[in-house]
Design a protein around this motif. Structure first.
Motif, PDB file in Angstrom:
ATOM      1  N   THR A  52      -1.483  -7.469  -8.424  1.00 40.97           N
ATOM      2  CA  THR A  52      -2.402  -6.747  -7.545  1.00 40.97           C
ATOM      3  C   THR A  52      -1.882  -6.717  -6.113  1.00 40.97           C
ATOM      4  N   CYS A 105       1.188  -4.304  -5.935  1.00 42.19           N
ATOM      5  CA  CYS A 105       0.788  -2.898  -6.014  1.00 42.19           C
ATOM      6  C   CYS A 105       0.069  -2.445  -4.741  1.00 42.19           C
ATOM      7  N   ARG A 153      -0.323   7.200  -3.381  1.00 39.74           N
ATOM      8  CA  ARG A 153      -1.071   5.989  -3.713  1.00 39.74           C
ATOM      9  C   ARG A 153      -0.815   5.661  -5.175  1.00 39.74           C
ATOM     10  N   GLU A 196      -2.586   3.684  -8.400  1.00 42.18           N
ATOM     11  CA  GLU A 196      -3.772   3.049  -8.974  1.00 42.18           C
ATOM     12  C   GLU A 196      -3.322   2.181 -10.133  1.00 42.18           C
ATOM     13  N   LYS A 221      -3.907   0.788 -13.514  1.00 45.92           N
ATOM     14  CA  LYS A 221      -4.752   1.131 -14.656  1.00 45.92           C
ATOM     15  C   LYS A 221      -4.941  -0.061 -15.586  1.00 45.92           C
ATOM     16  N   GLN A 274       0.492   1.925 -14.070  1.00 43.41           N
ATOM     17  CA  GLN A 274       0.003   2.507 -12.830  1.00 43.41           C
ATOM     18  C   GLN A 274      -0.132   4.013 -13.006  1.00 43.41           C
ATOM     19  N   LYS A 310       0.596  13.601 -10.462  1.00 44.70           N
ATOM     20  CA  LYS A 310      -0.243  12.536 -11.007  1.00 44.70           C
ATOM     21  C   LYS A 310       0.468  12.112 -12.269  1.00 44.70           C
TER      22      LYS A 310
END
Length: 160
Positions: free
Chosen positions: A18, A21, A77, A79, A81, A94, A121
């Motif tokens: 975490t 990232c 960015r 995220e 997952k 991610q 994306k």
């Protein structure tokens, strides 16, 4: 054969992933980026980028990757997952969201990917090894080399 991972180790793995990232996709000065890299990575980390067939070794190489990647992709960015703890680290998924704005250029000036200007994306997978001391010692990164040319999975052709 089942693998037993302690709750403390699971918490450590999730915290390291975490932190890495979060640090990776925020705006930074070079000094701030290096602090994040030093916090999360072993000094002898090996980052295998299987899309570009490169192994980056050490903090300086990872800093170069981050600088080049963030220069190319603005805005950007990531995220998280999923983080699936393993015996020696984690499998991490991610979702990268951004725009491929600028060229990726090696330190010698070679352009290795042209900035297309396209929004993207794309899902990216990592296998991350984390030492008992809580430092990333190895990353195996799997993505599409031209992440801006892909389509979101919701647009995939469905076959039955």
């Amino acid at each position: 054969m089942s693998i037993q991972i302690s709750e403390a180790r699971i918490a450590q793995i999730k915290e390291v992933v975490t932190s890495w990232c979060a640090d990776w996709s925020k705006p930074f000065s070079e000094a701030e980026a290096l602090q994040g890299i030093q916090r999360n990575f072993d000094p002898n980390v090996e980052w295998y980028d299987h899309g570009f067939y490169i192994c980056r070794v050490g903090h300086k190489a990872v800093l170069g990757l981050q600088k080049g990647f963030m220069h190319c992709n603005q805005p950007f960015r990531a995220e998280v997952k999923s983080i699936l703890p393993t015996a020696d680290g984690a499998a991490v998924e991610q979702l990268w969201i951004g725009r491929c704005t600028n060229d990726i250029v090696r330190p010698d000036g070679t352009v290795i990917m042209r900035g297309s200007g396209k929004e993207f994306k794309t899902h990216v997978g990592f296998f991350v090894k984390i030492s008992d001391a809580g430092k990333i010692t190895r990353i195996d990164e799997y993505d599409h080399r031209y992440w801006d040319e892909g389509i979101h999975e919701s647009a995939y052709k469905r076959m039955t």
